[in-house]
Design an enzyme around this catalytic site. Structure first.
Site, PDB file in Angstrom:
ATOM      1  N   HIS A 186      12.995  44.120  76.174  1.00  0.00           N
ATOM      2  CA  HIS A 186      13.729  43.010  75.556  1.00  0.00           C
ATOM      3  C   HIS A 186      12.827  42.250  74.598  1.00  0.00           C
ATOM      4  O   HIS A 186      12.364  41.148  74.900  1.00  0.00           O
ATOM      5  CB  HIS A 186      14.309  42.089  76.631  1.00  0.00           C
ATOM      6  CG  HIS A 186      15.441  42.697  77.386  1.00  0.00           C
ATOM      7  ND1 HIS A 186      15.297  43.188  78.672  1.00  0.00           N
ATOM      8  CD2 HIS A 186      16.730  42.924  77.035  1.00  0.00           C
ATOM      9  CE1 HIS A 186      16.470  43.671  79.084  1.00  0.00           C
ATOM     10  NE2 HIS A 186      17.342  43.525  78.108  1.00  0.00           N
ATOM     11  N   ASP A 227      19.466  38.634  72.415  1.00  0.00           N
ATOM     12  CA  ASP A 227      18.545  38.556  73.564  1.00  0.00           C
ATOM     13  C   ASP A 227      17.411  37.567  73.299  1.00  0.00           C
ATOM     14  O   ASP A 227      16.323  37.696  73.871  1.00  0.00           O
ATOM     15  CB  ASP A 227      17.952  39.941  73.867  1.00  0.00           C
ATOM     16  CG  ASP A 227      18.832  40.751  74.809  1.00  0.00           C
ATOM     17  OD1 ASP A 227      19.568  40.131  75.609  1.00  0.00           O
ATOM     18  OD2 ASP A 227      18.808  41.991  74.734  1.00  0.00           O
TER      19      ASP A 227
END
Length: 458
Positions: A186, A227
């Site tokens: 991420h 994200d």
């Protein structure tokens, strides 16, 4: 003289920004049961035992570092400041692209050969085989800034919305820097990959002839920020450690809400859309939130059921703004978990990275006796098992319905890669366990308390 003045002002601005936006999570050796969280100089939260909240402001950002010493925090903050400074140097050097001005004595962060290769790659940004890892290397770790800026220009958004290119660049630099580069998965490269996939979907015939510039703008911003400030751990981890964000968002779509609010904060801070009316800015923030919140994997069945029902009834009308927005939600969901639909060379890399992130969380949970989350135990899980379960229960149903909606060459290519990649992981599984039919039982139940909140693995 004018360029030198702009450069000095940029340096002053960067120094002021970074002095305001600091923070980290660190481990305090004097208290072996607590996680300390410093939220950019505004909040300190302790989780687990003896926790008191010290609110000193309301800044929404977190710079998430797990179990680092104070010296490591300072190095990390300094590194972030330097990277942001270099990003502005790159901007000033490349500004001749849209201002026709050559910056004298500018720092050559990338040589002309690498700049040329990156530009050549951008000419094929709509190719599904686009190698985001190579592009990130060619742009010296600035794939998200370079790719998103290019797409804004390619789609005519800069001209249509009369965007200040300096503000746009500043916004994208802040977005890229608020992703955590130490996260194996991420991080800003994942965000760039999702943004590139979203661009591919926006080009699909059904969408390209119906979408408005407003739709495209929302889609690219949501993809780039979906994200933002991800901590590298999932929602159950935040809940069981009594994290501030879990409390703030009442244990519901905790990470997605934080990504959205962080994106809104950067939009406001950058002033990118300050020339728009307040009503339009509020609408933009709300609709970006709708897109980002749709990526909550625990809501997968709900969105998939709605999508399937629309397709069964044949009542999707892309002239309807609400229907277009729903399709963009589904497109972002697909872009977010499209890694298994890439070529094996790319997909395998993403698989290894997301599994590394899962296992890192599991290691922390073991060390501090928190109870290891499903899919996060490196002693009992394998990449192959995780991938096969992920493809079977999440990816195949979603992309099967997307192919019903948009039955194009791209859709068939994605399904083809998906089938080949699943077969490859089954081959790996057979080699490891002597059986190719075992599927990780953690995927048997689609429940947010069982699945990691965001298993955007590939």
């Amino acid at each position: 003289m004018g360029i030198a003045l702009i450069w000095c002002l940029a340096l002053i601005l960067i120094k002021w920004i970074t002095s305001k936006r600091r923070g980290a999570i660190s481990y305090d050796s004097s208290d072996q049961t607590a996680l300390y969280i410093r939220m950019l100089g505004d909040v300190r939260v302790r989780s687990r035992a003896g926790f008191e909240t010290e609110r000193r402001g309301s800044h929404p950002y977190i710079d998430f570092r797990i179990f680092h010493s104070n010296s490591e925090i300072e190095v990390s903050v300094s590194a972030r400041n330097v990277r942001r400074l270099l990003s502005f140097q790159r901007y000033l050097r490349s500004s001749r692209f849209f201002r026709g001005i050559t910056v004298p004595n500018s720092s050559n962060i990338l040589d002309d050969d690498y700049n040329g290769q990156a530009k050549c790659m951008l000419e094929k940004v709509g190719n599904w085989n686009f190698d985001i890892f190579l592009f990130d290397r060619l742009t010296n770790g600035n794939s998200l800034v370079s790719l998103t800026f290019h797409l804004f220009n390619l789609h005519g958004l800069i001209e249509h919305f009369q965007l200040d290119t300096m503000k746009l660049r500043r916004f994208l630099v802040m977005v890229q820097e608020d992703y955590h580069s130490q996260n194996p998965y991420h991080n800003a490269v994942h965000a760039a990959d999702v943004t590139q996939a979203m661009h591919c979907y926006l080009k699909e015939p059904k969408l390209s002839k119906s979408l408005t510039p407003w739709d495209v703008l929302l889609s690219l911003i949501a993809a780039a920020t979906h994200d933002l400030d991800h901590p590298g751990v999932n929602q159950p981890f935040l809940i069981k450690t009594n994290h501030y964000l879990a409390t703030l968002y009442k244990n519901t779509s905790v990470l997605e809400n934080h990504h959205w609010r962080s994106a809104v904060g950067l939009l406001r801070e950058s002033g990118l859309f300050a020339h728009m009316s307040l009503e339009n800015r509020q609408l933009m923030e709300s609709q970006i939130g709708d897109l980002i919140l749709a990526t909550d994997i625990s809501q997968q069945n709900e969105y998939l059921s709605m999508f399937r029902s629309h397709l069964d009834r044949g009542d999707l009308c892309l002239e309807n703004a609400n229907h277009r927005h729903f399709i963009l939600q589904m497109a972002l969901k697909c872009a977010d978990i499209c890694n298994p639909c890439r070529t094996w060379e790319l997909s395998k890399q993403w698989s290894e990275k997301v599994t590394e992130e899962f296992f890192h969380q599991g290691d922390i949970e073991k060390k501090y006796h928190l109870g290891v989350s499903p899919l996060c135990d490196r002693q009992t899980e394998t990449i192959a098992n995780i991938q096969i379960g992920f493809m079977t229960y999440l990816v195949e149903p979603l992309f099967g319905e997307w192919a019903r909606f948009s039955n194009t060459r791209l859709s068939q290519t994605m399904l083809g890669h998906l089938g080949l990649n699943k077969a490859s992981w089954k081959g790996v599984q057979r080699e490891q366990a002597g059986s190719g039919d075992d599927v990780d039982p953690a995927f048997e139940e689609m429940d947010s308390d069982i699945l990691p909140q965001e298993p955007r693995l590939s």
